[in-house]
Design an enzyme around this catalytic site. Sequence first.
Site, PDB file in Angstrom:
ATOM      1  N   LYS A  31       6.457  24.661  41.590  1.00 41.62           N
ATOM      2  CA  LYS A  31       6.280  26.016  41.778  1.00 41.62           C
ATOM      3  C   LYS A  31       4.560  26.193  42.206  1.00 41.62           C
ATOM      4  O   LYS A  31       3.788  25.231  41.742  1.00 41.62           O
ATOM      5  CB  LYS A  31       6.507  26.807  40.526  1.00 41.62           C
TER       6      LYS A  31
ATOM      7  N   ASP B 187       8.739  33.380  46.544  1.00 40.22           N
ATOM      8  CA  ASP B 187       9.024  34.131  45.282  1.00 40.22           C
ATOM      9  C   ASP B 187       8.372  35.547  45.216  1.00 40.22           C
ATOM     10  O   ASP B 187       8.153  36.097  46.180  1.00 40.22           O
ATOM     11  CB  ASP B 187       8.425  33.308  44.024  1.00 40.22           C
TER      12      ASP B 187
HETATM   13  N1  GLU Z   1      11.687  31.321  44.259  1.00 37.25           N
HETATM   14  C1  GLU Z   1      12.941  30.923  44.423  1.00 37.25           C
HETATM   15  C2  GLU Z   1      13.624  30.501  42.731  1.00 37.25           C
HETATM   16  O1  GLU Z   1      13.138  30.973  41.858  1.00 37.25           O
HETATM   17  C3  GLU Z   1      13.355  30.070  45.513  1.00 37.25           C
HETATM   18  C4  GLU Z   1      12.615  28.658  45.641  1.00 37.25           C
HETATM   19  C5  GLU Z   1      12.800  27.928  47.076  1.00 37.25           C
HETATM   20  O2  GLU Z   1      13.813  28.238  47.634  1.00 37.25           O
HETATM   21  O3  GLU Z   1      12.362  27.033  47.099  1.00 37.25           O
HETATM   22  O4  GLU Z   1      14.434  29.731  42.892  1.00 37.25           O
END
Ligand code: GLU
Length: 448
Positions: free
Chosen positions: A124, A164
């Site tokens: 992340k 996100d």
């Molecule tokens: N931010 C999204 C999540 O919390 C997607 C992450 C992604 O597609 O890599 O899963």
Amino acid sequence: MSISQAIEKVEAHYAHQPEFIQAVKEVAITIQPLYDAHPEYETLKIFERLTEPDRIFTFRINWENDKGEIQVNRGWRVQFSNALGPYKGGLRFHPTVNQSVLKFLGFEQIFKNALTGLPIGGGKGGSDFDPKGKSDSEIRRFCYAFMRELYPYVSKDMDVPAGDIGVGGREVSYMYAMYKNLTRESGGVLTGKGVGFGGSLMRTEATGYGAVYFLESMLEAQNDSIEGKRVLVSGAGNVSLHAAEKANMLGAVVLSVSDSQGTLYDTKGFSQDKIDWLKAQKEQGKPLAEYVEIFGGEWHAKQKPWFIKADIAIPSATQNEVTEDDAKLMVENGIKYIVEGANMPLTADAIDYVREHRVHYAPGKAANAGGVAVSAIEMSQNSVRQYKTFEEVDAQLKTIMKNIHDSAAAASECYGQTDNGYIDYMAGANIVGFKRVADALVAYGILN
Ligand code: GLU
């Protein structure tokens, strides 16, 4: 090292990271039966290892606002675990972003991504940059500057960020452009790209639609159906509006959406034309409250949606939005199913309360895994340089969400957590996700 000893260590080291500790404890309290069945996990200190990210990059972002003033923000990328595949997880741009928030999100992402059954590890990143009120040029300059710092740490087979909160198609495109400019690579280092230059059809819809597919499976497991159910959605971002859209498409009546200013309550439910209006309104950064002048309904300033009587809640705004008092209100108002569209929207006390009251509760790492699942499908399309149709991706997403549901339900049953038809999805999802990662780590020895 036992799980409780590992937790004590995390609490001692990271006392100043409450969200991270919360996320670690949520997994810890549910996986003891799995640990008991696998003594090798304890010997190899798997849980302790998984509570420490592989590495964290921290950087400064200088950018210029429209007045020509220099602005300084902080940025991070947390590479948590690549046991199952390239680090994978979104970038969040929001003033509340700090290491605790990104570590909680990265930790969750490891198990969420494992649950999809696709070859992706967990990571992340993001920045404390606040996109609210920024012009398009400011967003572009910030995204360029952010990627200029991030690009040495990411690549299509090593670490693949996405969006996100605060990062959608526009931001991903700006960052992708800078990455291509710096590296001359077109492999698709980010997911959530625009359709037509590497993006997958259905990526935008995937998280919200996936959460509703998960809900359908939960209802089916109780011999029930979504038809005619009253649904409360919180938030008005990408996840919320697509969850509302799919729930409406499948015959539910969606009564609410919300944002930081308040809750919009429409007793008639949000039909597709209303949802289209909401999408356009949010895209232009305009107030939700203007809805009532056009479609009627009620605007409740500074309120969350949980005062409304309904059957199902899909909290899709942000972490810890549902407190224990909110959970009590939900139970009082007849909520029987809670499906987390956001990451960790329920506080630990709220989770305890709803589970004690036998509300069917799907944690985010299971219910909102559809977004990252379609990201992984985007990665595979980029690798083979061919695109799937909307219908193909949708069918794949449905299968993935059903598999997550069924494997979590089976683990809940197998580890004695299912009680009189009440499936403990929290325990089941944590056990399945953790086991997949732990087994890979066992196979690797002491690396990773
Ligand atoms: N931010 C999204 C999540 O919390 C997607 C992450 C992604 O597609 O890599 O899963």
